[in-house]
Design an enzyme around this catalytic site. Sequence first.
Site, PDB file in Angstrom:
ATOM      1  CG  ASP A 402       9.663  -5.065  -6.696  1.00  0.00           C
ATOM      2  OD1 ASP A 402       9.377  -3.886  -6.964  1.00  0.00           O
ATOM      3  OD2 ASP A 402       8.809  -5.907  -6.379  1.00  0.00           O
ATOM      4  CE1 TYR A 491       0.536  -7.135  -3.794  1.00  0.00           C
ATOM      5  CE2 TYR A 491       1.266  -5.303  -5.163  1.00  0.00           C
ATOM      6  CZ  TYR A 491       0.291  -6.222  -4.804  1.00  0.00           C
ATOM      7  OH  TYR A 491      -0.919  -6.225  -5.446  1.00  0.00           O
TER       8      TYR A 491
END
Length: 791
Positions: A402, A491
């Site tokens: 990420d 997320y």
Amino acid sequence: MHLRSLCLAYTVSLVAGTALPPLGYERKVLLDALSKRGDTGESCYSGDAPLVKAPKTNVWAPISAQDNFDVWTLLHDPATALNLTNPDDASQTDNYVFWIDALHMNKTDVLPYIDGDGPEPPKYARAIIFEGGKAEPDSQEYMIGPLPVSESTTVQKLDYIYNGGKGGSVPFDARYVDGVKSSALTPLITSTMSNISDITAALFDGGVYFGPSDDRTTLTMTSGTPVSFDGSQGFRNILFRLPGSGSYLSPIDFYLLVDCSGTDPSHYSIKGYVTNSKFYPDESSLRAAFEAGEIAETYVQPRDQSWTDVDYKPELGVRALEDMFAPQTIELGGKRYKVDPEAQYVEYMGWSFYMSFSRTLGIMFYDIKFKGERIVYELSLQEAMAQYAGTQPKASNTVYHDTYYSLGTDLATLVEGYDCPFGSTFWNVSYHEQNHTTVNQDAICIFEQDTGVPLSRHRYGSSAGDYPFSKLGVVKDSQLVVRAIATVGNYDYLFSYAWFLDGSFEVTVRASGFLQSSFYYPDQKKFGPRIAPATQGSLHDHILTWKADFDVIDTANSFEISDLVVVNQSQPWFPELGEFEQFEMNTTYLETEERFNLAPNAKAMYAIVNQNKTNVWGEKRGYRVVPGKSNIHLTVLNSPWSLKNSEMAKYHLAVTRQHDTEPFGNSVQNVNLPLAPQQDFSKFFDNESIVQEDLVLWFNLGMHHFTRAEDIPVTLYTEAVSTILFAPHNFFDRAQDGDLLNRRWIEYNATTDEITFDAYGVELPNCAMSLPEPVYGISPTVEEELQVSSP
């Protein structure tokens, strides 16, 4: 009152010298409401946190909007000879700036300044520049400084922090897939899918793809990472979904595999199609199977995606008393922490630390001290990775890092009273895009909260034995929390850092948001259960790596391991037992850099200690590593998709010797280089001594995400949580609760039958809250693009 119903989710784009926007309306209403006096006393909300002046300049702070603008201008100066094109006008064969951020400060430069009278260290920016115009196109990282920009400022390749052999260079096929790179592939995908629109329409309830801007398109496409193995090839494995807010939960059973190596789109080609768990190498074989009736969809994705929304569902009914406002944390009597907002500096009950922010790592902490002694020099997230399992192309090859997606830029506005308690201190974060700066409003919150349990207590029984107690002492516990939430695609990672009254501190990560799901096949349940009409919850790992550069008192530390071992022994006072089992503690020290896993049954204790410093009892002063919930590492260790680019995620703990050349455990573009990483964490371990040296502890938190129906509509924070605690271990001479006034001492006199009660002068505040009626629909959005000319 329904506050921040729209999350104040606005960003303001600024350039140097532009003032921040005024406080959001709903937040002002809240503060005004909490400041009103009630009928029974003063307000429970007593205003902002007291201010304090940071002892030193925050040398770790991000570069300013002005510095970013000046760096951008310098990079585009013809004299710099980078031959840059504006990204808005660039093609794959142009050179252009991807992003600009602050360069990590060298610790050896910082310590003389923060610990003595040394000069303030120079500040540098780092920039990733896509250099498609070179004979061998690549992505190259540069360092620009010292700042502010002046005649002495230079632009140099940033190679020294990477060990993969190519420094800051990443081959074109492995570089970040930005809009320019994606657009080059769009014509091939559009023509390919248009040619088979009759097939997809028949199979997927009218699902067709004619390109992203064609009104006839009823499908959306996505592809993940990696997109290369070693940078010598480029590929894309594309999954199609139903569009909408719940797209992550609405995949269809159709995949397109593409070869997209190099900068010339005319050489791109289709490697094949996948549906019904079968591979078709070309359109003719796919069409032949379709016309023969060999392809059919057993399950159909519903186009109504309301089941994926996190909103109130009246059909579920109301639990008894659920229409009442839930309990809240309120800092009664005022805030007990002090802040320097400009320096991003915090003091709380003996703790002090500086904060910083990076577009890739999010929030970071520096110079963490307790009662004036440094415990940690740096505490920072290094990576948030996820690896999926499955046989379908998207699940089987997906590995996410990420930081690659600039996790820090996704720290967005927090909802007061829900993400953080009412009355929290909120700070913004800023990051840079091209020659302007974007401010994410209220992206960090700071608050003190009751832990819900005492810090310590004991009831002393009566010496006569016939009374309930003779004395009782109890100390109230609380903690300061710094929190941020990053929504990276599907997320929502919630990061909490808690600072306890006893000198302990804790790192917590939670995960909510949408699953990246797969199309459901009954014979593939070993990769996850069915969670919706045509959706499988894809089994996956979340592994998040942190760096903790410990300086317990000073930089000379050791890593101590105390193992519980079982021994057979006899004791002369129990002769009838003969030899029997006993357990004892065997203490050793790691001699050299090492990666390792936690001992089973928690039968080992780990601590960072300073062997040259002892407490009054002669014990080495240190800090203990206390594993919490779900301290895990990556399940697969030899996958081709994460072979060498994810080395930081493969063990619970790792200990290395601190080097300025090893500031990061990963590279922001490493995900696309699983076979030839830009940063190979395994190379950090080269048998250097770590006995009484400057140590760095790398630790992993995360979740083996065993997906379930309760992940619909989104994963719950309750279960998806991982923690680790660091606690004083002989660091002090006794427990650090003796200097706390928030305690009660109760004594019972059996002779007089009297109870005495000592509150130490700390009484329960008498206050009240008076909140106005709800004000809906007033949450102004500010979207301002301010341009200034070059100075």
